[in-house]
Design an enzyme around this catalytic site. Structure first.
Site, PDB file in Angstrom:
ATOM      1  N   THR A  28       0.838  -1.372   0.080  1.00 55.46           N
ATOM      2  CA  THR A  28      -0.050   0.144  -0.084  1.00 55.46           C
ATOM      3  C   THR A  28       0.900   1.282   0.100  1.00 55.46           C
ATOM      4  O   THR A  28       0.690   2.257  -0.578  1.00 55.46           O
ATOM      5  CB  THR A  28      -0.922   0.160   1.253  1.00 55.46           C
ATOM      6  OG1 THR A  28      -0.266  -0.126   2.464  1.00 55.46           O
ATOM      7  CG2 THR A  28      -2.076  -1.142   1.351  1.00 55.46           C
ATOM      8  N   GLN A 103       1.761 -13.339  -1.179  1.00 49.59           N
ATOM      9  CA  GLN A 103       0.156 -13.281  -1.791  1.00 49.59           C
ATOM     10  C   GLN A 103       0.271 -12.336  -2.899  1.00 49.59           C
ATOM     11  O   GLN A 103      -0.973 -12.159  -3.520  1.00 49.59           O
ATOM     12  CB  GLN A 103      -0.936 -13.114  -0.715  1.00 49.59           C
ATOM     13  CG  GLN A 103      -0.854 -13.701   0.485  1.00 49.59           C
ATOM     14  CD  GLN A 103      -1.938 -13.499   1.581  1.00 49.59           C
ATOM     15  OE1 GLN A 103      -2.998 -13.996   1.447  1.00 49.59           O
ATOM     16  NE2 GLN A 103      -1.390 -12.878   2.663  1.00 49.59           N
ATOM     17  N   HIS A 123       0.149 -16.698  -5.478  1.00 49.75           N
ATOM     18  CA  HIS A 123      -1.026 -16.189  -6.057  1.00 49.75           C
ATOM     19  C   HIS A 123      -0.829 -15.816  -7.553  1.00 49.75           C
ATOM     20  O   HIS A 123      -1.527 -15.159  -8.234  1.00 49.75           O
ATOM     21  CB  HIS A 123      -1.764 -14.908  -5.315  1.00 49.75           C
ATOM     22  CG  HIS A 123      -2.445 -15.537  -4.318  1.00 49.75           C
ATOM     23  ND1 HIS A 123      -3.043 -14.409  -3.376  1.00 49.75           N
ATOM     24  CD2 HIS A 123      -2.913 -16.688  -3.656  1.00 49.75           C
ATOM     25  CE1 HIS A 123      -3.756 -15.276  -2.119  1.00 49.75           C
ATOM     26  NE2 HIS A 123      -3.325 -16.452  -2.501  1.00 49.75           N
ATOM     27  N   SER A 197      -0.737  -8.469   5.881  1.00 52.60           N
ATOM     28  CA  SER A 197      -1.779  -9.380   5.511  1.00 52.60           C
ATOM     29  C   SER A 197      -2.891  -9.430   6.479  1.00 52.60           C
ATOM     30  O   SER A 197      -2.603  -9.472   7.810  1.00 52.60           O
ATOM     31  CB  SER A 197      -1.190 -10.925   5.188  1.00 52.60           C
ATOM     32  OG  SER A 197      -2.112 -11.756   4.954  1.00 52.60           O
ATOM     33  N   ASN A 222       1.407  -5.861  11.070  1.00 48.85           N
ATOM     34  CA  ASN A 222       0.305  -5.484  10.179  1.00 48.85           C
ATOM     35  C   ASN A 222      -0.387  -4.015  11.093  1.00 48.85           C
ATOM     36  O   ASN A 222      -0.237  -3.912  12.210  1.00 48.85           O
ATOM     37  CB  ASN A 222      -0.666  -6.530  10.414  1.00 48.85           C
ATOM     38  CG  ASN A 222      -1.758  -6.469   9.090  1.00 48.85           C
ATOM     39  OD1 ASN A 222      -1.090  -6.358   8.166  1.00 48.85           O
ATOM     40  ND2 ASN A 222      -3.045  -6.463   9.357  1.00 48.85           N
TER      41      ASN A 222
HETATM   42  P1  NAD Z   1      -5.846  -7.535   2.506  1.00 52.46           P
HETATM   43  O1  NAD Z   1      -6.407  -6.471   1.594  1.00 52.46           O
HETATM   44  O2  NAD Z   1      -6.918  -8.654   2.885  1.00 52.46           O
HETATM   45  O3  NAD Z   1      -5.350  -7.237   3.924  1.00 52.46           O
HETATM   46  C1  NAD Z   1      -4.375  -6.316   3.797  1.00 52.46           C
HETATM   47  C2  NAD Z   1      -3.639  -6.233   5.307  1.00 52.46           C
HETATM   48  O4  NAD Z   1      -2.468  -5.119   5.323  1.00 52.46           O
HETATM   49  C3  NAD Z   1      -4.833  -5.367   6.163  1.00 52.46           C
HETATM   50  O5  NAD Z   1      -4.977  -6.316   7.383  1.00 52.46           O
HETATM   51  C4  NAD Z   1      -4.454  -4.022   6.519  1.00 52.46           C
HETATM   52  O6  NAD Z   1      -4.473  -3.808   8.090  1.00 52.46           O
HETATM   53  C5  NAD Z   1      -2.791  -3.936   6.270  1.00 52.46           C
HETATM   54  N1  NAD Z   1      -2.041  -3.219   5.957  1.00 52.46           N
HETATM   55  C6  NAD Z   1      -2.298  -1.970   4.893  1.00 52.46           C
HETATM   56  N2  NAD Z   1      -1.513  -1.155   4.450  1.00 52.46           N
HETATM   57  C7  NAD Z   1      -0.558  -1.471   5.532  1.00 52.46           C
HETATM   58  C8  NAD Z   1       0.770  -0.889   5.890  1.00 52.46           C
HETATM   59  N3  NAD Z   1       1.086   0.077   5.179  1.00 52.46           N
HETATM   60  N4  NAD Z   1       1.660  -1.554   6.739  1.00 52.46           N
HETATM   61  C9  NAD Z   1       1.111  -2.616   7.528  1.00 52.46           C
HETATM   62  N5  NAD Z   1      -0.138  -3.032   7.302  1.00 52.46           N
HETATM   63  C10 NAD Z   1      -0.902  -2.554   6.457  1.00 52.46           C
HETATM   64  O7  NAD Z   1      -4.540  -8.473   1.988  1.00 52.46           O
HETATM   65  P2  NAD Z   1      -4.189  -9.841   1.569  1.00 52.46           P
HETATM   66  O8  NAD Z   1      -4.109 -10.602   3.187  1.00 52.46           O
HETATM   67  O9  NAD Z   1      -3.039 -10.032   1.189  1.00 52.46           O
HETATM   68  O10 NAD Z   1      -5.283 -10.614   0.908  1.00 52.46           O
HETATM   69  C11 NAD Z   1      -5.671  -9.856  -0.290  1.00 52.46           C
HETATM   70  C12 NAD Z   1      -5.795 -10.709  -1.572  1.00 52.46           C
HETATM   71  O11 NAD Z   1      -5.732  -9.703  -2.604  1.00 52.46           O
HETATM   72  C13 NAD Z   1      -4.344 -11.412  -1.681  1.00 52.46           C
HETATM   73  O12 NAD Z   1      -4.521 -12.756  -1.996  1.00 52.46           O
HETATM   74  C14 NAD Z   1      -3.463 -10.964  -2.908  1.00 52.46           C
HETATM   75  O13 NAD Z   1      -3.394 -11.824  -3.882  1.00 52.46           O
HETATM   76  C15 NAD Z   1      -4.525  -9.851  -3.624  1.00 52.46           C
HETATM   77  N6  NAD Z   1      -3.980  -8.530  -3.768  1.00 52.46           N
HETATM   78  C16 NAD Z   1      -2.720  -8.101  -4.105  1.00 52.46           C
HETATM   79  C17 NAD Z   1      -2.023  -7.036  -4.316  1.00 52.46           C
HETATM   80  C18 NAD Z   1      -0.792  -6.496  -4.683  1.00 52.46           C
HETATM   81  O14 NAD Z   1      -0.325  -7.620  -5.289  1.00 52.46           O
HETATM   82  N7  NAD Z   1      -0.144  -5.585  -4.423  1.00 52.46           N
HETATM   83  C19 NAD Z   1      -3.031  -5.889  -3.696  1.00 52.46           C
HETATM   84  C20 NAD Z   1      -4.365  -6.120  -3.543  1.00 52.46           C
HETATM   85  C21 NAD Z   1      -4.796  -7.402  -3.079  1.00 52.46           C
END
Ligand code: NAD
Length: 257
Positions: A28, A103, A123, A197, A222
């Site tokens: 992010t 992921q 993924h 995550s 997280n």
């Molecule tokens: P998620 O979206 O379910 O959760 C993200 C987690 O990260 C949240 O709990 C949030 O509190 C935390 N978070 C957000 N910004 C943060 C930061 N700067 N520092 C620390 N924590 C932070 O993500 P997930 O568990 O990876 O699952 C989502 C699915 O979507 C995955 O399977 C993935 O494949 C996919 N995805 C991938 C991307 C990418 O490749 N960048 C982006 C979005 C979704």
């Protein structure tokens, strides 16, 4: 210095097998929104639009899928690694990383300098495209060029079946080799770190439990709580970038001491 940071750095320096699991929260700070935070993709799209069976059976679903995928790729392609990715790459250079299981589909661990052998993309990757018939792999930019020229749904040059980014959709089987390897590495770890995550997406969410069963220490970094926080030996709540930048500094200090 936050005592949790020094504690984690000490554990890393004493570990023989550190395995890291990363999720969307790691990226992010590189400008790629996660899925579950406000403004994330689930606020704007229906998860059914990503369903694999729909993609394989309906032209209209494929068209919608590629519209969403193109929108996401615009954000993903120019993204650069942030301090958390760079710290993880530095851990590899220092010989302090056994594997990074991700992921994420954004390729940022590789852009940050981690080697291909070190990164397990459970993924898949959005940087390539795979034929759902014969498995031929295409460069993503090449396919995006075809879409830009007006094509709505790309098909394989070799067998004519639909093309899809090389990522795992809902309802699609997980990649066997990567999933097996992720569980093997988790079971061998003595230190297992989760970074960014929500730990609700399976099977990735089961990896920390697997590591714990085999007596690894578990650290969760997280922003928000996760459903398995009670299993963790240490929790660092906050932004992954600043936490990991501080951790890597402490690790280096520990190594030169
Ligand atoms: P998620 O979206 O379910 O959760 C993200 C987690 O990260 C949240 O709990 C949030 O509190 C935390 N978070 C957000 N910004 C943060 C930061 N700067 N520092 C620390 N924590 C932070 O993500 P997930 O568990 O990876 O699952 C989502 C699915 O979507 C995955 O399977 C993935 O494949 C996919 N995805 C991938 C991307 C990418 O490749 N960048 C982006 C979005 C979704």
């Amino acid at each position: 210095m936050d005592p949790s940071i020094s504690q984690l750095a000490e554990w890393i320096n004493h570990s023989n097998r550190t395995v890291i699991l990363t999720g969307a929260g790691l990226s992010t700070e590189s400008g790629i929104p996660d899925f579950r935070s406000p403004g994330g993709i689930w606020d704007r799209y229906n998860p059914e639009d990503f369903d694999y069976r729909n993609f394989m059976t309906r032209e209209s679903a494929r068209e919608k899928y590629w519209q969403m995928a193109t929108e996401m790729y615009r954000t993903l392609k120019p993204a650069q690694p942030n301090p958390a990715h760079l710290a993880i790459a530095e851990l590899e250079r220092l010989g302090k990383l056994d594997a990074v299981i991700t992921q994420n589909i954004d390729g940022l661990h590789l852009k940050a300098g981690n080697s291909k052998e070190m990164v397990i993309e459970i993924h898949g990757s959005a940087l390539s495209v795979t034929c759902q018939g014969c498995g031929q792999v295409y460069d993503r930019d090449e396919i995006q060029r075809r879409l830009q020229e007006g094509l709505k749904v790309p098909y394989c040059d070799a067998c004519g079946k639909p093309l899809k980014p090389s990522t795992i959709s809902f309802g699609q089987a997980m990649p066997e080799r990567e999933t097996r390897e992720a569980f093997r590495r988790a079971s061998l770890a003595d230190l297992f770190m989760v970074i960014g995550s929500s730990l609700v997406v399976h099977p990735a969410a089961a990896l920390p439990g697997e590591a714990k069963r085999h007596k690894a220490r578990l650290v969760i970094i997280n922003r928000d709580p996760t459903p398995i926080d009670q299993l963790a030996d240490l929790i660092l709540r906050g932004q992954a970038g600043s936490i990991m930048a501080a951790v890597i500094e402490e690790v280096k200090k520990g190594q030169s001491a």
